[in-house]
Design a protein around this motif. Structure first.
Motif, PDB file in Angstrom:
ATOM      1  N   TRP A  56       0.822  -1.207   0.000  1.00 42.46           N
ATOM      2  CA  TRP A  56       0.000   0.000   0.000  1.00 42.46           C
ATOM      3  C   TRP A  56       0.858   1.261   0.000  1.00 42.46           C
ATOM      4  N   SER A  57       1.993   1.193   0.636  1.00 44.93           N
ATOM      5  CA  SER A  57       2.924   2.321   0.599  1.00 44.93           C
ATOM      6  C   SER A  57       3.413   2.557  -0.822  1.00 44.93           C
ATOM      7  N   LEU A  58       3.677   1.459  -1.529  1.00 47.83           N
ATOM      8  CA  LEU A  58       4.095   1.563  -2.922  1.00 47.83           C
ATOM      9  C   LEU A  58       2.983   2.159  -3.781  1.00 47.83           C
ATOM     10  N   VAL A  59       1.735   1.751  -3.542  1.00 49.17           N
ATOM     11  CA  VAL A  59       0.600   2.286  -4.294  1.00 49.17           C
ATOM     12  C   VAL A  59       0.489   3.801  -4.086  1.00 49.17           C
ATOM     13  N   ALA A  60       0.637   4.257  -2.845  1.00 50.00           N
ATOM     14  CA  ALA A  60       0.586   5.694  -2.572  1.00 50.00           C
ATOM     15  C   ALA A  60       1.719   6.427  -3.278  1.00 50.00           C
ATOM     16  N   LEU A  61       2.889   5.815  -3.298  1.00 57.41           N
ATOM     17  CA  LEU A  61       4.040   6.410  -3.972  1.00 57.41           C
ATOM     18  C   LEU A  61       3.778   6.524  -5.471  1.00 57.41           C
ATOM     19  N   LEU A  62       3.217   5.470  -6.049  1.00 57.88           N
ATOM     20  CA  LEU A  62       2.891   5.499  -7.477  1.00 57.88           C
ATOM     21  C   LEU A  62       1.851   6.572  -7.784  1.00 57.88           C
ATOM     22  N   ALA A  63       0.866   6.740  -6.885  1.00 58.00           N
ATOM     23  CA  ALA A  63      -0.144   7.786  -7.088  1.00 58.00           C
ATOM     24  C   ALA A  63       0.496   9.165  -7.073  1.00 58.00           C
ATOM     25  N   GLY A  64       1.435   9.376  -6.150  1.00 54.77           N
ATOM     26  CA  GLY A  64       2.144  10.646  -6.107  1.00 54.77           C
ATOM     27  C   GLY A  64       2.950  10.885  -7.364  1.00 54.77           C
ATOM     28  N   ARG A  65       3.605   9.843  -7.866  1.00 54.75           N
ATOM     29  CA  ARG A  65       4.392   9.984  -9.097  1.00 54.75           C
ATOM     30  C   ARG A  65       3.483  10.295 -10.292  1.00 54.75           C
ATOM     31  N   ALA A  66       2.302   9.659 -10.341  1.00 51.04           N
ATOM     32  CA  ALA A  66       1.363   9.933 -11.433  1.00 51.04           C
ATOM     33  C   ALA A  66       0.870  11.380 -11.372  1.00 51.04           C
ATOM     34  N   MET A  67       0.565  11.873 -10.171  1.00 52.93           N
ATOM     35  CA  MET A  67       0.139  13.263 -10.019  1.00 52.93           C
ATOM     36  C   MET A  67       1.260  14.215 -10.435  1.00 52.93           C
ATOM     37  N   LEU A  68       2.484  13.879 -10.095  1.00 48.45           N
ATOM     38  CA  LEU A  68       3.620  14.693 -10.497  1.00 48.45           C
ATOM     39  C   LEU A  68       3.737  14.725 -12.017  1.00 48.45           C
ATOM     40  N   GLY A  69       3.432  13.596 -12.663  1.00 46.74           N
ATOM     41  CA  GLY A  69       3.455  13.564 -14.120  1.00 46.74           C
ATOM     42  C   GLY A  69       2.484  14.555 -14.733  1.00 46.74           C
ATOM     43  N   LEU A  70       1.265  14.621 -14.188  1.00 47.71           N
ATOM     44  CA  LEU A  70       0.280  15.588 -14.677  1.00 47.71           C
ATOM     45  C   LEU A  70       0.749  17.019 -14.424  1.00 47.71           C
ATOM     46  N   GLY A  71       1.239  17.279 -13.211  1.00 48.99           N
ATOM     47  CA  GLY A  71       1.693  18.624 -12.888  1.00 48.99           C
ATOM     48  C   GLY A  71       2.851  19.064 -13.749  1.00 48.99           C
ATOM     49  N   GLU A  72       3.819  18.176 -13.940  1.00 48.38           N
ATOM     50  CA  GLU A  72       4.984  18.503 -14.767  1.00 48.38           C
ATOM     51  C   GLU A  72       4.578  18.746 -16.210  1.00 48.38           C
ATOM     52  N   SER A  73       3.623  17.952 -16.700  1.00 48.43           N
ATOM     53  CA  SER A  73       3.154  18.110 -18.070  1.00 48.43           C
ATOM     54  C   SER A  73       2.600  19.507 -18.311  1.00 48.43           C
ATOM     55  N   LEU A  74       1.715  19.951 -17.425  1.00 49.82           N
ATOM     56  CA  LEU A  74       1.118  21.276 -17.559  1.00 49.82           C
ATOM     57  C   LEU A  74       2.149  22.377 -17.342  1.00 49.82           C
ATOM     58  N   LEU A  75       3.008  22.204 -16.347  1.00 58.31           N
ATOM     59  CA  LEU A  75       4.004  23.223 -16.032  1.00 58.31           C
ATOM     60  C   LEU A  75       4.946  23.478 -17.196  1.00 58.31           C
ATOM     61  N   ILE A  76       5.544  22.427 -17.744  1.00 64.50           N
ATOM     62  CA  ILE A  76       6.563  22.611 -18.772  1.00 64.50           C
ATOM     63  C   ILE A  76       5.947  22.964 -20.118  1.00 64.50           C
TER      64      ILE A  76
END
Length: 410
Positions: free
Chosen positions: A117-137
Motif C-alpha cells: 500500500w505504501s508503494l501504491v501511494a508512492l505510485l499515485a504521487g508519481r502519477a500526479m507529479l506527471g500531470l503537474g509537470e506536463s502542464l508546467l513545462i
C-alpha cells in the motif's frame, strides 16, 4: 487592469538576445522552483524503495517511470489547455499538481510498514507529479516563446531547460541531505511546498492570449514533428538511466557520493546552455545535434567503464553537457513545422518524446540491471544514443523542405 494580470500579445516587436534573456529570467525562476519537486525525490526514491519498502531494481525502474508515463498520457491535455485557455492557466494548474504529488509521498511514508500500500501511494504521487509537470513545462515553453517571439525559440528552450536541470542538479543533493538529516517525510513536505513558491511567481506574470485561427488535430501535430521527437526520445534514454540507477550503481560498487554525480550532470548541463545556448538559433538545430548527441554517447561509455567514482563523475558531466543542447537543437527544427495557434500542442507533443524516452528507460534498464549489472544499463543507453544519431539525420533528410519557417510566426 494591473500589470500582473494584463494580457500581452504574441505579435511583439523583435527583441535583441539580451532583451529576450531578461524577459525569460522570471520564467526560469518559476520553472526552477516548480521543478525542484521533480529533482529532489530522484536521489531519494531508489534507496527508499529498495531499503525501506524492500523492492528490487525492476520496481525502482517502474516507480521512476510512472511520472514519465503520467506526463506522456497528459501531454495532449496540457497542449489543449495551453492553446485554448492560455499558457498561464496551464502553468498555474501544473504547479498545484506538483505540490499535490508530495501528498502521495507523505502517505507512503506514513504507512511504509505496509509495503504494498505504501508503494501504491508512492505510485499515485508519481502519477500526479506527471500531470503537474506536463502542464508546467508545456505551458512554460509556450508562454516563453509567446513572450520573446519565435525568433528566440531556441533561447526560450535553453532557459527553460536550465531551470529544469538546474533544479534536478540542485534538488538531488538537497533531497539527499534532507533525507539523511530529517527523513523521508521531510522530503515529501519540502517537495509539496516548493511548487507553491513557483505559483506565486506565475501569478505575478502577465498572461499571453491564445493565438487565434484553425487548430490542427493533435495527431496531425505529432505527425509533423515525430521524427525529431524520436531522436529526442532515444537521446533521453541516457539521462533517464543516469537518474534512475546511478545511486544504485554507486552502492553496488561500494562508492559514495552518488548525488554529486547528478550534480555534475546538472552543472555541465547548465554551463553548456549558458555558454553555447545561442547556437541552435544561430547555426540550426541539425548542426548542433550532430555534435551534442555523440558527446552524450561518450559520457555513457565512460559511465559503463568507470573504474572509480571520479571517472563516473566525468561521465555524468559529459552526458549533461551533451544532452543540454540536444533538446533545443532538435526542438528549434521541430517547432518550425507547426503554426502558432498549435504551439502549445507542438510543445506538448515534442516534450512527450522525453516522456517516451524516460518511460521505456526504467523498465528496460531495470531488467538489464536484474540480469546483468548496473554498469550494463549505461552500455544499453549508449546504444540508444547511437541510434538517436541516425534518427536525427533521418529527420533532417525527410523534413528538410517542409518547415513553415519561423518568419511566418512573427
Amino acid at each position: 487592469m494591473s500589470s500582473t494580470t494584463s494580457t500581452a500579445t504574441s505579435n511583439i516587436t523583435p527583441l535583441s538576445g539580451s532583451q529576450a534573456t531578461q524577459r525569460l529570467l522570471p520564467f526560469a525562476l518559476l520553472v526552477f522552483l516548480g521543478y525542484l519537486s521533480v529533482g529532489m525525490p530522484l536521489a531519494v526514491l531508489p534507496g527508499y524503495i529498495h531499503e525501506t519498502l524492500d523492492f528490487g531494481p525492476t520496481v525502482v525502474g517502474w516507480v521512476i517511470a510512472t511520472q514519465s508515463i503520467g506526463t506522456l498520457l497528459t501531454r495532449q491535455f496540457a497542449g489543449l489547455i495551453t492553446d485554448t485557455r492560455g499558457a498561464k492557466n496551464a502553468v498555474i494548474v501544473g504547479t498545484v499538481g506538483c505540490a499535490l504529488a508530495g501528498l502521495g509521498y507523505g502517505i507512503s511514508g506514513i504507512i511504509n510498514a505496509m509495503h504494498i500500500w505504501s508503494l501504491v501511494a508512492l505510485l499515485a504521487g508519481r502519477a500526479m507529479l506527471g500531470l503537474g509537470e506536463s502542464l508546467l513545462i508545456t505551458g512554460a515553453l509556450s508562454w516563453c516563446i509567446g513572450t520573446v517571439g519565435p525568433r528566440h525559440t531556441g533561447r526560450a528552450m535553453v532557459w527553460v531547460g536550465i531551470a529544469m536541470f538546474g533544479a534536478i542538479g540542485a534538488g538531488a543533493p538537497i533531497g539527499a541531505a534532507i533525507m539523511n538529516k530529517y527523513g523521508f517525510m521531510a522530503v515529501a513536505a519540502t517537495a509539496s511546498v516548493l511548487p507553491l513558491f513557483a505559483l506565486t511567481v506565475g501569478l505575478r506574470k502577465a498572461s499571453i492570449a491564445p493565438n487565434g485561427g484553425r487548430r490542427l488535430a493533435f495527431h496531425k501535430v505529432v505527425g509533423l514533428i515525430w521524427r525529431h521527437g524520436m531522436a529526442l526520445a532515444l537521446s533521453t534514454v541516457g539521462f533517464g538511466t543516469l537518474f534512475a540507477f546511478l545511486g544504485l550503481d554507486y552502492a553496488a560498487q561500494g562508492w559514495s557520493g552518488a548525488p554529486y554525480g547528478l550534480t555534475a550532470f546538472g552543472i555541465a548541463y547548465v554551463a553548456a546552455r549558458l555558454f553555447f545556448g545561442g547556437l541552435p538559433d544561430q547555426l540550426g538545430g541539425q548542426k548542433v545535434a550532430m555534435v551534442t548527441i555523440p558527446i552524450q554517447g561518450q559520457g555513457l561509455i565512460a559511465l559503463w567503464l568507470a573504474p572509480n567514482p571520479v571517472a563516473a563523475l566525468a561521465g555524468s558531466a559529459l552526458l549533461g553537457a551533451g544532452y543540454s543542447l540536444t533538446f533545443p537543437a532538435l526542438g528549434v527544427d521541430a517547432v518550425r513545422y507547426v503554426p502558432p495557434q498549435n504551439r502549445g500542442a507542438a510543445m506538448g507533443a515534442y516534450v512527450a518524446f522525453v516522456d517516451i524516452g524516460l518511460g521505456i528507460t526504467g523498465p528496460i534498464a531495470g531488467t538489464v540491471a536484474s540480469h546483468f549489472n548496473y554498469p550494463a544499463t549505461f552500455f544499453v543507453a549508449a546504444i540508444a544514443t547511437i541510434v538517436a544519431i541516425f534518427a536525427a539525420v533521418q529527420a533532417h533528410r525527410k523534413d528538410g523542405t517542409r518547415a513553415i519557417g519561423t518568419d511566418s510566426f512573427s
